[in-house]
Design a protein around this motif. Structure first.
Motif, PDB file in Angstrom:
ATOM      1  N   GLU A  62     -63.903  -4.203   7.590  1.00 20.59           N
ATOM      2  CA  GLU A  62     -62.875  -3.434   8.309  1.00 20.59           C
ATOM      3  C   GLU A  62     -62.163  -2.503   7.343  1.00 20.59           C
ATOM      4  O   GLU A  62     -61.994  -2.853   6.160  1.00 20.59           O
ATOM      5  CB  GLU A  62     -61.860  -4.383   8.954  1.00 20.59           C
ATOM      6  CG  GLU A  62     -62.435  -5.189  10.103  1.00 20.59           C
ATOM      7  CD  GLU A  62     -61.375  -6.024  10.811  1.00 20.59           C
ATOM      8  OE1 GLU A  62     -61.626  -6.467  11.937  1.00 20.59           O
ATOM      9  OE2 GLU A  62     -60.297  -6.252  10.205  1.00 20.59           O
ATOM     10  N   GLU A  77     -59.912  -1.487  11.480  1.00 20.28           N
ATOM     11  CA  GLU A  77     -60.994  -1.271  12.424  1.00 20.28           C
ATOM     12  C   GLU A  77     -62.349  -1.540  11.760  1.00 20.28           C
ATOM     13  O   GLU A  77     -62.549  -1.218  10.589  1.00 20.28           O
ATOM     14  CB  GLU A  77     -60.960   0.175  12.945  1.00 20.28           C
ATOM     15  CG  GLU A  77     -59.733   0.511  13.763  1.00 20.28           C
ATOM     16  CD  GLU A  77     -59.655  -0.267  15.068  1.00 20.28           C
ATOM     17  OE1 GLU A  77     -60.747  -0.712  15.544  1.00 20.28           O
ATOM     18  OE2 GLU A  77     -58.554  -0.453  15.591  1.00 20.28           O
ATOM     19  N   PRO A  78     -63.294  -2.185  12.501  1.00 19.95           N
ATOM     20  CA  PRO A  78     -64.630  -2.464  11.936  1.00 19.95           C
ATOM     21  C   PRO A  78     -65.383  -1.172  11.621  1.00 19.95           C
ATOM     22  O   PRO A  78     -65.142  -0.135  12.219  1.00 19.95           O
ATOM     23  CB  PRO A  78     -65.331  -3.246  13.048  1.00 19.95           C
ATOM     24  CG  PRO A  78     -64.247  -3.766  13.912  1.00 19.95           C
ATOM     25  CD  PRO A  78     -63.131  -2.759  13.854  1.00 19.95           C
ATOM     26  N   TYR A  79     -66.292  -1.340  10.711  1.00 21.73           N
ATOM     27  CA  TYR A  79     -67.157  -0.228  10.341  1.00 21.73           C
ATOM     28  C   TYR A  79     -67.936   0.199  11.580  1.00 21.73           C
ATOM     29  O   TYR A  79     -68.527  -0.614  12.296  1.00 21.73           O
ATOM     30  CB  TYR A  79     -68.114  -0.662   9.214  1.00 21.73           C
ATOM     31  CG  TYR A  79     -69.125   0.380   8.835  1.00 21.73           C
ATOM     32  CD1 TYR A  79     -68.800   1.370   7.902  1.00 21.73           C
ATOM     33  CD2 TYR A  79     -70.382   0.395   9.408  1.00 21.73           C
ATOM     34  CE1 TYR A  79     -69.729   2.324   7.552  1.00 21.73           C
ATOM     35  CE2 TYR A  79     -71.328   1.352   9.066  1.00 21.73           C
ATOM     36  CZ  TYR A  79     -70.989   2.319   8.125  1.00 21.73           C
ATOM     37  OH  TYR A  79     -71.918   3.270   7.772  1.00 21.73           O
ATOM     38  N   THR A 118     -61.535  -1.878  22.804  1.00 13.79           N
ATOM     39  CA  THR A 118     -61.384  -2.809  21.663  1.00 13.79           C
ATOM     40  C   THR A 118     -61.674  -4.238  22.081  1.00 13.79           C
ATOM     41  O   THR A 118     -62.365  -5.009  21.387  1.00 13.79           O
ATOM     42  CB  THR A 118     -59.976  -2.694  21.079  1.00 13.79           C
ATOM     43  OG1 THR A 118     -59.755  -1.351  20.661  1.00 13.79           O
ATOM     44  CG2 THR A 118     -59.827  -3.646  19.885  1.00 13.79           C
ATOM     45  N   ILE A 137     -65.394  -4.800  22.484  1.00 18.13           N
ATOM     46  CA  ILE A 137     -66.077  -4.903  21.181  1.00 18.13           C
ATOM     47  C   ILE A 137     -65.931  -6.305  20.596  1.00 18.13           C
ATOM     48  O   ILE A 137     -66.883  -6.920  20.086  1.00 18.13           O
ATOM     49  CB  ILE A 137     -65.544  -3.849  20.218  1.00 18.13           C
ATOM     50  CG1 ILE A 137     -66.002  -2.459  20.666  1.00 18.13           C
ATOM     51  CG2 ILE A 137     -66.044  -4.116  18.776  1.00 18.13           C
ATOM     52  CD1 ILE A 137     -65.374  -1.323  19.881  1.00 18.13           C
ATOM     53  N   SER A 156     -66.700   1.548  14.295  1.00 19.28           N
ATOM     54  CA  SER A 156     -65.936   1.487  15.552  1.00 19.28           C
ATOM     55  C   SER A 156     -65.351   2.881  15.889  1.00 19.28           C
ATOM     56  O   SER A 156     -65.372   3.790  15.054  1.00 19.28           O
ATOM     57  CB  SER A 156     -64.827   0.457  15.441  1.00 19.28           C
ATOM     58  OG  SER A 156     -63.897   0.827  14.435  1.00 19.28           O
ATOM     59  N   ILE A 157     -64.836   3.025  17.119  1.00 16.15           N
ATOM     60  CA  ILE A 157     -64.245   4.295  17.597  1.00 16.15           C
ATOM     61  C   ILE A 157     -62.761   4.062  17.837  1.00 16.15           C
ATOM     62  O   ILE A 157     -62.369   3.104  18.509  1.00 16.15           O
ATOM     63  CB  ILE A 157     -64.917   4.770  18.904  1.00 16.15           C
ATOM     64  CG1 ILE A 157     -66.429   4.996  18.670  1.00 16.15           C
ATOM     65  CG2 ILE A 157     -64.252   6.043  19.422  1.00 16.15           C
ATOM     66  CD1 ILE A 157     -67.182   5.323  19.953  1.00 16.15           C
ATOM     67  N   VAL A 158     -61.978   4.923  17.253  1.00 14.92           N
ATOM     68  CA  VAL A 158     -60.522   4.858  17.446  1.00 14.92           C
ATOM     69  C   VAL A 158     -60.107   5.978  18.437  1.00 14.92           C
ATOM     70  O   VAL A 158     -60.478   7.137  18.247  1.00 14.92           O
ATOM     71  CB  VAL A 158     -59.772   5.020  16.119  1.00 14.92           C
ATOM     72  CG1 VAL A 158     -58.268   5.081  16.354  1.00 14.92           C
ATOM     73  CG2 VAL A 158     -60.139   3.893  15.164  1.00 14.92           C
ATOM     74  N   LEU A 206     -68.959  -8.991  19.761  1.00 19.59           N
ATOM     75  CA  LEU A 206     -69.135  -9.601  18.428  1.00 19.59           C
ATOM     76  C   LEU A 206     -69.152 -11.116  18.502  1.00 19.59           C
ATOM     77  O   LEU A 206     -69.928 -11.793  17.798  1.00 19.59           O
ATOM     78  CB  LEU A 206     -68.027  -9.118  17.490  1.00 19.59           C
ATOM     79  CG  LEU A 206     -68.094  -7.646  17.066  1.00 19.59           C
ATOM     80  CD1 LEU A 206     -66.863  -7.275  16.220  1.00 19.59           C
ATOM     81  CD2 LEU A 206     -69.372  -7.379  16.279  1.00 19.59           C
ATOM     82  N   TYR A 228     -64.730   8.211  14.773  1.00 21.05           N
ATOM     83  CA  TYR A 228     -65.640   7.123  14.310  1.00 21.05           C
ATOM     84  C   TYR A 228     -65.223   6.666  12.905  1.00 21.05           C
ATOM     85  O   TYR A 228     -65.018   7.487  12.011  1.00 21.05           O
ATOM     86  CB  TYR A 228     -67.090   7.600  14.289  1.00 21.05           C
ATOM     87  CG  TYR A 228     -67.651   7.802  15.679  1.00 21.05           C
ATOM     88  CD1 TYR A 228     -68.260   6.732  16.348  1.00 21.05           C
ATOM     89  CD2 TYR A 228     -67.557   9.038  16.307  1.00 21.05           C
ATOM     90  CE1 TYR A 228     -68.772   6.910  17.618  1.00 21.05           C
ATOM     91  CE2 TYR A 228     -68.065   9.204  17.586  1.00 21.05           C
ATOM     92  CZ  TYR A 228     -68.681   8.134  18.236  1.00 21.05           C
ATOM     93  OH  TYR A 228     -69.179   8.284  19.503  1.00 21.05           O
ATOM     94  N   GLN A 251     -61.126  11.000  19.934  1.00 16.67           N
ATOM     95  CA  GLN A 251     -61.975   9.873  19.447  1.00 16.67           C
ATOM     96  C   GLN A 251     -62.434  10.134  18.004  1.00 16.67           C
ATOM     97  O   GLN A 251     -62.919  11.229  17.706  1.00 16.67           O
ATOM     98  CB  GLN A 251     -63.198   9.684  20.335  1.00 16.67           C
ATOM     99  CG  GLN A 251     -62.885   9.152  21.706  1.00 16.67           C
ATOM    100  CD  GLN A 251     -64.155   8.865  22.512  1.00 16.67           C
ATOM    101  OE1 GLN A 251     -65.246   9.291  22.125  1.00 16.67           O
ATOM    102  NE2 GLN A 251     -63.980   8.163  23.608  1.00 16.67           N
TER     103      GLN A 251
END
Length: 579
Positions: free
Chosen positions: A472, A493-495, A558, A561, A497-499, A565, A522, A520
């Protein structure tokens, strides 16, 4: 004398006129002659020659013996009958019969059919021979005819039990003779060599009159010196040892039985004493005389206490039997024992190199174990520290045991309190491993462990970490209105992921909207997102709710996701268990 002459004359006349008849009768003549007195029909006649006219049975008696002295005599040996020699037991049936009785011999003659009969006595001269032979002789004392040849051989043997007598000398009237004629009275003295039977129970080495011989039962002369020493040296290193009923020196003067036992002994020259088993018993083997047949075992090694031993080496070790003189050039070394849990390279102080798990080393020589790494297997090894041994180690060794630790992913971990990233490597036994649930690489990057098979463990064997985690990154979102900050959010945020950035935002009762159409982003590393807002008129714009400064759609994404996982992690764990 006149009578003898008349008889002779009468005999001649009769011989000239035979036969003569008188008145028709026939005359018969009997001639008798003897050098000793005799009898005719019981009438004694002195010695002479007589002619008798007689017809019928006539008994003529002669003396068998006539002693001239104590050592000389005449012996009647037979009768002459008309020129024929007759012995004392002869007989002519119907004419003559001779027989002897006591000291007389009678001749009975029938002259009825005989015109002339001649009978005379035949005497032989005898001498008395005295034979002094105490233990035996071919002849004995007695009367022997004159001229008779007597022989007493030297060497004739006469045995009496275990003693025998061998004629060694014959003296006839003082003169050494073995054969002699009897022409006079004789005195014969016989001497002997006396021998005694010496009975040996077995062949025996002995000195006979100073000469060494192998003796068995035999006859030995009187006063023979027989010596059987306790030890008889045949050579410098070979001798005979004797035990029994007779050792020492004895002079033979009677029969004896010798029941000795003799054993060959050989000298064994042991240069240096060594331990050995002799006839079943361990003892110190030194130079000495040893019986033939002695069994000796020189062990190559003899154990001592506390991991020491004696090592014996030289020209003769093992089992052997004494059969000849020996030279034993063996040596003893005290050795100590080193034993190790795994093979090592060992350097000895005498320059010898050795590789192995155990070794015997001569006392006084020390072993150097240099620092080295020894692989017990592909996941276990030992780090050996340099050390020196000069005595038994009883299996002890100063080393560090290490195990190979692997991880399927580079793993942030605390090792004995020190943070590091674990991949694969060797670690000491009892190393402490601790895996953090969340590990901060730095202020903007962290690792979140979703699954780990060992979280906190002490290393006691080879180890493999099986881990699943995500990286993250810190996402820093700042929103500006003019020069004022109206939005300040920090998110991990995880590698990949989209914010979602809110396009509309309320701050202190005032609604703002982004002047950018992009909302958005990445995430592939730490990110700083800056957004510029401007106030909006709510009567002309549509308001979109946000949560914690984010639109509701970003929040839902989120959550989705995180659920995905979790499902992946669950499937991964089940797959590992099945394996």
């Amino acid at each position: 004398m006149k009578l003898i002459l008349l008889s002779i004359l009468l005999g001649l006349i009769i011989l000239l006129f035979i036969p003569v008849f008188n008145g028709g009768s026939q005359f018969y003549v009997l001639e008798v002659s003897s050098i000793f007195p005799f009898e005719i029909n019981g009438i004694s006649y002195p010695p002479g020659n007589y002619y008798l006219m007689y017809r019928g049975i006539v008994n003529i008696t002669f003396f068998n013996l006539y002693y001239q002295s104590n050592t000389s005599r005449l012996h009647l040996i037979g009768i002459n009958f008309n020129g024929t020699f007759l012995n004392s037991s002869s007989e002519i049936i119907g004419i003559l019969k001779i027989y002897s009785k006591n000291n007389f011999t009678s001749v009975i003659v029938n002259t009825t059919e005989l015109f002339y009969t001649h009978i005379s006595s035949l005497y032989d001269k005898e001498f008395y021979v005295i034979v002094n032979a105490r233990h035996g002789s071919p002849i004995s004392s007695g009367w022997y005819a004159s001229g008779e040849l007597l022989t007493i051989p030297l060497g004739d043997t006469y045995q009496n039990g275990s003693i025998r007598y061998i004629i060694s000398h014959v003296l006839v009237n003082g003169t050494q003779k073995t054969s002699f004629n009897v022409n006079s009275p004789l005195i014969v003295n016989v001497t002997y060599l006396v021998e005694y039977l010496v009975n040996f129970s077995k062949p025996t080495y002995a000195y006979m009159n100073g000469s060494l011989e192998i003796m068995s039962s035999q006859w030995l002369p009187n006063n023979t010196q027989l010596a059987i020493p306790k030890y008889i040296n045949l050579t410098r290193d070979t001798r005979i040892f004797t035990t029994g009923n007779l050792t020492g020196v004895v002079y033979i003067n009677k029969p004896i039985i010798i029941n000795d036992t003799q054993i060959f002994q050989y000298y064994v020259n042991v240069k240096d004493p060594v331990i050995a088993k002799i006839n079943g018993n361990y003892t110190n083997f030194t130079s000495n005389w040893y019986n033939a047949g002695t069994q000796i075992f020189i062990p190559p090694y003899f154990p001592l206490i506390d991991d020491y031993r004696i090592a014996i080496y030289g020209n003769l070790t093992g089992m052997f039997t004494i059969e000849s003189p020996l030279i034993i050039n063996d040596r003893e070394n005290i050795q100590y024992y080193l034993q190790f849990p795994f093979p090592l390279q060992i350097s000895l102080s005498n320059g010898t190199l050795y590789y192995g798990t155990n070794i015997w080393i001569n006392n006084g020589t020390y072993a150097i174990i240099y620092s080295q790494i020894r692989y017990i297997n592909n996941v276990t090894r030992a780090i050996v520290i340099q050390q020196v041994f000069n005595s038994p180690n009883f299996g002890k060794l100063n080393y560090i045991l290490q195990y190979f630790v692997t991880s399927n992913l580079p793993l942030p971990v605390s090792i004995n309190g020190t943070n590091t990233t674990l991949t694969n490597g060797w670690f000491n036994q009892i190393t402490e491993f601790y895996v953090y649930p969340v590990y901060y690489v730095n202020s903007t990057e962290r690792i979140v462990i979703l699954y780990i098979n060992y979280r906190n463990i002490t290393l006691l064997s080879p180890l493999s970490f099986n881990v699943y985690y995500i990286k993250e990154y810190l996402v820093n979102i700042e929103g500006y209105y003019s020069h004022s900050v109206i939005l300040d959010e920090k998110l991990w945020e995880p590698y990949g992921s989209i914010v979602q950035i809110p396009l509309q935002y309320e701050y202190e009762g005032i609604y703002f909207e982004s002047n950018s159409t992009t909302n958005q982003y990445y995430i592939f590393g730490p990110s700083n997102i800056t957004i510029y807002y401007k106030p909006i008129d709510i009567t002309t714009s549509v308001y979109t709710p946000v949560i914690a400064g984010l639109p509701i759609e970003a929040f839902v994404i989120t959550i989705i996701i995180i659920i995905v996982l979790a499902l992946v992690l669950l499937i991964f764990n089940r797959s590992r268990v099945n394996k």
